[in-house]
Enzyme design. Structure first.
Site, short mmCIF file in Angstrom:
data_model
loop_
_atom_site.label_atom_id
_atom_site.label_comp_id
_atom_site.label_asym_id
_atom_site.label_seq_id
_atom_site.Cartn_x
_atom_site.Cartn_y
_atom_site.Cartn_z
N LYS A 17 39.48 30.23 39.82
CA LYS A 17 40.03 30.71 41.09
C LYS A 17 39.79 32.21 41.24
O LYS A 17 40.34 33.01 40.48
CB LYS A 17 41.53 30.46 41.20
CG LYS A 17 42.01 30.75 42.62
CD LYS A 17 43.51 30.95 42.74
CE LYS A 17 43.91 32.40 42.69
NZ LYS A 17 43.54 33.17 43.89
N GLU B 106 44.17 39.07 30.00
CA GLU B 106 43.63 40.43 30.13
C GLU B 106 44.40 41.09 31.25
O GLU B 106 44.23 40.73 32.42
CB GLU B 106 42.14 40.38 30.50
CG GLU B 106 41.26 39.63 29.53
CD GLU B 106 40.82 40.48 28.34
OE1 GLU B 106 41.28 41.63 28.21
OE2 GLU B 106 40.03 39.98 27.55
N CYS C 295 41.04 48.23 35.32
CA CYS C 295 42.16 48.07 34.39
C CYS C 295 42.11 49.10 33.27
O CYS C 295 43.14 49.53 32.78
CB CYS C 295 42.12 46.67 33.80
SG CYS C 295 40.48 46.25 33.20
N GLU D 294 50.87 51.61 36.10
CA GLU D 294 49.50 51.44 36.56
C GLU D 294 49.45 51.58 38.08
O GLU D 294 50.17 50.89 38.80
CB GLU D 294 48.99 50.05 36.16
CG GLU D 294 47.55 49.84 36.51
CD GLU D 294 47.03 48.46 36.14
OE1 GLU D 294 47.69 47.46 36.48
OE2 GLU D 294 45.97 48.39 35.50
P1 NAP Z 1 47.22 39.72 40.18
O1 NAP Z 1 48.04 39.94 41.37
O2 NAP Z 1 47.90 39.42 38.89
O3 NAP Z 1 46.21 38.56 40.54
C1 NAP Z 1 45.23 38.08 39.65
C2 NAP Z 1 44.89 36.66 40.00
O4 NAP Z 1 46.01 35.82 39.75
C3 NAP Z 1 44.53 36.46 41.46
O5 NAP Z 1 43.51 35.50 41.56
C4 NAP Z 1 45.84 35.94 42.01
O6 NAP Z 1 45.66 35.24 43.21
C5 NAP Z 1 46.33 35.08 40.91
N1 NAP Z 1 47.76 34.81 40.89
C6 NAP Z 1 48.75 35.46 41.54
N2 NAP Z 1 49.96 34.92 41.25
C7 NAP Z 1 49.73 33.91 40.36
C8 NAP Z 1 50.57 32.99 39.67
N3 NAP Z 1 51.90 32.99 39.80
N4 NAP Z 1 50.00 32.10 38.83
C9 NAP Z 1 48.66 32.09 38.65
N5 NAP Z 1 47.82 32.93 39.29
C10 NAP Z 1 48.34 33.85 40.13
O7 NAP Z 1 46.29 40.95 39.89
P2 NAP Z 1 45.39 41.72 40.94
O8 NAP Z 1 46.26 42.58 41.74
O9 NAP Z 1 44.48 40.78 41.61
O10 NAP Z 1 44.48 42.57 39.95
C11 NAP Z 1 44.83 43.81 39.48
C12 NAP Z 1 45.36 43.72 38.06
O11 NAP Z 1 44.40 43.13 37.20
C13 NAP Z 1 45.65 45.05 37.45
O12 NAP Z 1 46.89 45.05 36.85
C14 NAP Z 1 44.54 45.24 36.43
O13 NAP Z 1 44.85 46.09 35.39
C15 NAP Z 1 44.31 43.86 35.99
N6 NAP Z 1 42.98 43.72 35.39
C16 NAP Z 1 42.88 43.60 34.03
C17 NAP Z 1 41.64 43.49 33.43
C18 NAP Z 1 41.51 43.35 31.94
O14 NAP Z 1 40.45 42.97 31.48
N7 NAP Z 1 42.53 43.63 31.17
C19 NAP Z 1 40.48 43.48 34.21
C20 NAP Z 1 40.62 43.61 35.59
C21 NAP Z 1 41.88 43.72 36.17
P3 NAP Z 1 45.72 36.05 44.61
O15 NAP Z 1 44.96 37.31 44.46
O16 NAP Z 1 45.05 35.17 45.57
O17 NAP Z 1 47.16 36.28 44.84
#
Ligand code: NAP
Ligand code: MG
Length: 486
Positions: free
Chosen positions: A193, A267, A301, A398
């Site tokens: 997804k 991650e 990230c 963050e």
């Molecule tokens: P997010 O809100 O956690 O969303 C990530 C993914 O999870 C999206 O596809 C989201 O769908 C989905 N999602 C949301 N709620 C969920 C739930 N309850 N159960 C399962 N899936 C769910 O993160 P983001 O705002 O997209 O991304 C930014 C974050 O990613 C930052 O904190 C960043 O540090 C982290 N990140 C970490 C890494 C690493 O390798 N450590 C790499 C890149 C990014 P929707 O978007 O459609 O809501």
């Protein structure tokens, strides 16, 4: 020269506009779900818009998958695993991955343009960093597919089954590659997804996968919101969950699969320390700082969002940094001159501007480049804060935007303590002339990746992942295979 591209880039630049053409990008008006090798309408009949964050204009409609669509995708993934993929000789799996890697290269220009249109990152980044790394990951893991017993000697390697994979919006296609390539190389099948704001390149990848002749159901792409992701996580027939995203959602996922035998890698977020010693090559370090926090609008990230400068060079570093920030071109991401493109969404722009207010209210001193911003779209000026205290929220939380919090230090002990004193531990940077200092710090910094005299360098052969609230498990390299094997 009078500024000719002001309207586009928002910067008084002595450059003419150099927009990349988008006429060759084939984008459908509406995208269905990719399940069992076919395009399938969402059972609810619901679609949502994906927009270009630089123009706020709609690009396409994307299907919203609910739990029953996810169930169909998991079933088709299971069927492909049981009947085809797990039975195929490893060498054949490798051939498919090589083919997909080559097709990504062939279509790289179109993929880069769509990545930039849908997500807002500058075309230079999607063209020179994201898409080349995507094919590099497929090539790398294609090579491992029939050599797993060499990667893990004295071990009988076995695939897990169906992998449910959920990815964020900051490196949309690259995160898909990080997830899909090792899973397939190890003999698993996938339900992926993408994030709601950046589904398009994953759907273009589905087209490539279809054209590659990969057996139906080996890769399924379901689009939607958080609930779609949650349905994948909860599905009883998913054997492995791989999630990249925020720490909050990561915690929810960990809770929701507790007590099951699903394998999990997380991650999550970061708040990396980029550390500049007085013996560092200062001009190079300035470029490293700029790259560390302003690269991809700070939507990284592992962004070097906390800068620690040794006190005796702090004035010099900060003044050079401000001068360099003034030259950054903020604006139209499709313009090849642009350094900083659009913030991914209105919501993320609000998060960033809220944090800038929080920083000011906490008493830190703000500096922003004086560039003008385009009238439409989601943009923010590159920002730094000095007079930052360790307790300030801008130095602990963050922000995920182009906002840098600067602190000074005198001794190695002091900077190690400050750098480690956050809940995250994904990455760090060290700038010094002395190899011994680098080795000393890599031992002491609690971060999964430590860059020395460089920053934000990625390669498929090196593992990536965090400590503490930045998650667990590694992606990339041989370590990345382990996450998809029994
Ligand atoms: P997010 O809100 O956690 O969303 C990530 C993914 O999870 C999206 O596809 C989201 O769908 C989905 N999602 C949301 N709620 C969920 C739930 N309850 N159960 C399962 N899936 C769910 O993160 P983001 O705002 O997209 O991304 C930014 C974050 O990613 C930052 O904190 C960043 O540090 C982290 N990140 C970490 C890494 C690493 O390798 N450590 C790499 C890149 C990014 P929707 O978007 O459609 O809501
Ligand atoms: Mg979009």
């Amino acid at each position: 020269m009078k500024n000719e591209n002001k309207a586009l880039s928002g910067w008084d630049a002595p450059y003419a506009a150099a927009p990349e053409s988008s006429s060759h990008a084939k984008i459908k008006k509406q995208y269905d779900l990719f399940i069992g090798g076919k395009w399938v309408k969402p059972s609810s009949g619901k679609y949502f818009d994906t927009i270009n964050p630089a123009t706020e204009l709609k690009i396409a409609e994307i299907a919203e998958a609910n739990a029953s669509d996810v169930d169909l995708a998991v079933k088709s993934s299971r069927k492909a695993y049981d009947t085809v993929w797990s039975k195929l000789p490893a060498k054949e799996r490798g051939k498919y991955l090589f083919r997909i890697a080559r097709m990504i290269q062939e279509r790289s220009r179109e993929l880069a343009v769509i990545e930039t249109m849908d997500g807002g990152k500058s075309i230079r980044e999607s063209r020179d960093i994201d898409i080349p790394l995507v094919s590099a990951h497929f090539f790398y893991y294609a090579g491992w597919a029939d050599k797993l017993e060499y990667a893990f000697p004295n071990r009988k390697v076995q695939s897990l089954g169906v992998a449910g994979q959920i990815i964020p919006w900051n490196f949309p296609l690259l995160m898909a590659a990080w997830k899909i390539a090792p899973a397939l190389a190890c003999g698993n099948t996938v339900v992926l997804k993408p994030a709601e704001t950046t589904s398009l390149t994953a759907l273009k990848l589905a087209e490539i996968i279809q054209d590659s002749g990969l057996p139906d159901g080996v890769v399924n792409i379901v689009t939607g919101f958080g609930a779609t992701g949650a349905a994948i996580v909860k599905h009883p027939d998913v054997n492995k969950v791989a999630f990249t995203g925020s720490t909050d959602v990561g915690k929810l996922i960990q809770k929701s699969i507790a007590g099951t035998d699903k394998k999990l890698t997380l991650e999550l977020g970061g708040k990396a320390a980029n550390i500049i010693f007085d013996d560092a090559p200062i001009d190079q370090a300035i470029e490293g700082i700029i790259n560390g926090i302003f690269f991809n609008q700070g939507h990284v990230c592992c962004a070097g969002s906390r800068l620690f400068v040794q006190e005796n060079v702090a004035d010099l570093v900060i003044s050079k940094l401000k001068r360099r920030m003034e030259t950054l071109i903020v604006g139209d991401p499709m313009d090849k001159n642009t350094d900083i493109g659009a913030i991914n969404s209105k919501q993320q722009l609000k998060t960033i501007t809220d944090y800038i207010e929080i920083g000011k209210n906490e008493g830190a001193e703000m500096f922003q480049s004086s560039c003008s911003l385009p009238g439409k779209g989601f943009f923010v000026r590159p920002t730094l804060f000095t007079n930052v205290a360790q307790s300030h929220r801008i130095s602990r939380e963050e922000i995920f935007g182009p906002v840098l919090a600067i602190q000074t230090f005198r001794t190695i002990e002091e900077v190690v303590e400050k750098a480690n004193n956050v809940p995250y531990g994904l990455s760090a940077g060290v700038w010094t002339d002395k190899g011994s200092k680098i080795f000393n710090l890599t031992q002491k910094l609690r971060a999964g990746v430590v860059w020395a005299n460089t920053y934000n360098k990625f390669d498929p052969t090196s593992p990536f992942g965090g400590y503490k609230e930045s998650g667990f498990g590694r992606e990339g390299g041989m370590h990345g295979l382990d996450a998809y094997l029994k």
